[in-house]
Design an enzyme around this catalytic site. Structure first.
Site, short mmCIF file in Angstrom:
data_model
loop_
_atom_site.label_atom_id
_atom_site.label_comp_id
_atom_site.label_asym_id
_atom_site.label_seq_id
_atom_site.Cartn_x
_atom_site.Cartn_y
_atom_site.Cartn_z
N ILE A 61 0.83 -1.20 0.00
CA ILE A 61 0.00 0.00 0.00
C ILE A 61 0.87 1.25 0.00
O ILE A 61 0.55 2.24 -0.66
CB ILE A 61 -0.93 0.01 1.24
CG1 ILE A 61 -1.79 -1.26 1.26
CG2 ILE A 61 -1.81 1.24 1.25
CD1 ILE A 61 -2.64 -1.45 0.03
N GLU A 62 1.95 1.21 0.72
CA GLU A 62 2.79 2.39 0.88
C GLU A 62 3.56 2.75 -0.40
O GLU A 62 3.60 3.91 -0.79
CB GLU A 62 3.79 2.17 2.03
CG GLU A 62 3.20 2.34 3.40
CD GLU A 62 2.76 3.78 3.66
OE1 GLU A 62 3.41 4.71 3.15
OE2 GLU A 62 1.76 3.96 4.37
N SER A 63 4.20 1.77 -1.02
CA SER A 63 5.17 2.09 -2.07
C SER A 63 5.03 1.26 -3.33
O SER A 63 5.82 1.43 -4.26
CB SER A 63 6.59 1.87 -1.52
OG SER A 63 6.78 0.49 -1.20
N GLN A 80 7.82 4.05 3.22
CA GLN A 80 7.43 5.46 3.11
C GLN A 80 7.56 6.22 4.43
O GLN A 80 6.61 6.85 4.92
CB GLN A 80 6.01 5.58 2.55
CG GLN A 80 5.92 5.23 1.08
CD GLN A 80 6.60 6.25 0.18
OE1 GLN A 80 6.03 7.30 -0.12
NE2 GLN A 80 7.84 5.97 -0.22
N TYR A 164 -7.26 3.71 3.74
CA TYR A 164 -6.00 3.02 4.00
C TYR A 164 -6.20 1.59 4.51
O TYR A 164 -5.69 0.64 3.91
CB TYR A 164 -5.16 3.83 4.97
CG TYR A 164 -3.71 3.44 4.99
CD1 TYR A 164 -2.84 3.92 4.02
CD2 TYR A 164 -3.20 2.57 5.95
CE1 TYR A 164 -1.51 3.55 4.01
CE2 TYR A 164 -1.88 2.20 5.96
CZ TYR A 164 -1.03 2.70 4.99
OH TYR A 164 0.29 2.33 4.98
#
Length: 249
Positions: A61-63, A80, A164
């Site tokens: 999800i972050e990167s 991140q 998120y």
């Protein structure tokens, strides 16, 4: 899924929407291939810190598992990290090295941070929200509304943060039911179990590591996103594929 999950969430229309959304992303199978490469690292670190193994999906999800990813607000790396938070967890950068991009050290720092977030919040879906929005904001929300129920607090979060935790669970779901959604799997020649780390005492060209260990230069670059130039600086870490460890030749 919740029967095998260490970070459960109720199935509802919101989660169904995010599963459908991510199932339509054509780039996700390649990201799952990258996940297979990094998974041994993520799982081993999460176990070391006594954290749920499900959190291994978080950097997707972050990167999108781009070790050199950067955001418009300054977050960096697989996990991140923002500059201030990264500094608290022993990450730094200079002209030749950026530890925010170091897969091993950034994962170690992320595990420390996630463990501290859980001590503060006591709920993994709130931890996910705090990872995106900041623990101070989530704690203030808890105080203002007198609850730690994620679904009660979610409508009061920014839209990005509302998305998120459902995005995290959607990615986790699609990985576990991969064959229902995708025809082919993307695979890499190696995974992190094949990786060894060396400490260099002087400047050494990365090309030299490729030659010495009989691996492609592109592989050396991929393994060492934290090295910003063509040379490994003095007293730096270099990751290489050790063919003595790897079953693949």
């Amino acid at each position: 899924m919740n029967e095998i999950s260490s970070v459960p969430i109720p199935y509802n229309e919101t989660l169904e929407t995010y599963i459908s959304k991510y199932a339509n992303y054509g780039w996700l199978p390649k990201t799952y291939g990258l996940y297979e490469f990094y998974k041994p690292l993520f799982i081993s670190k999460l176990r070391e810190y006594g954290l749920p193994e499900d959190l291994a999906y978080l950097p997707i999800i972050e990167s999108n598992l781009n070790a050199r990813a950067g955001s418009h607000v300054g977050a960096k790396g697989l996990w991140q990290f923002m500059p201030g938070t990264g500094k608290q967890y022993d990450l730094f950068s200079d002209s030749s090295i950026n530890l925010f991009y170091d897969p091993y050290l950034a994962t170690d720092s992320a595990c420390k941070y996630l463990k501290n977030l859980y001590r503060l919040l006591g709920d993994w879906n709130l931890v996910l929200s705090a990872y995106n929005w900041g623990e101070g904001r989530v704690l203030k929300l808890i105080k203002n509304h007198g609850t730690r129920n994620y679904w009660s607090l979610r409508p009061h979060m920014p839209k990005e943060t509302q998305a998120y935790a459902p995005s995290f669970h959607a990615v986790k779901y699609l990985y576990n039911y991969y064959d229902l959604y995708y025809k082919n799997r993307v695979s890499f020649m190696y995974n992190w179990n094949d990786v060894s780390v060396l400490t260099v005492n002087t400047y050494i060209p990365l090309q030299q590591f490729a030659k010495d260990f009989n691996i492609e230069y592109g592989t050396v670059n991929f393994l060492n996103p934290h090295i910003l130039g063509y040379d490994a600086p003095k007293n730096s870490f270099v990751y290489i594929v050790d063919r003595r460890k790897s079953k693949k030749k």
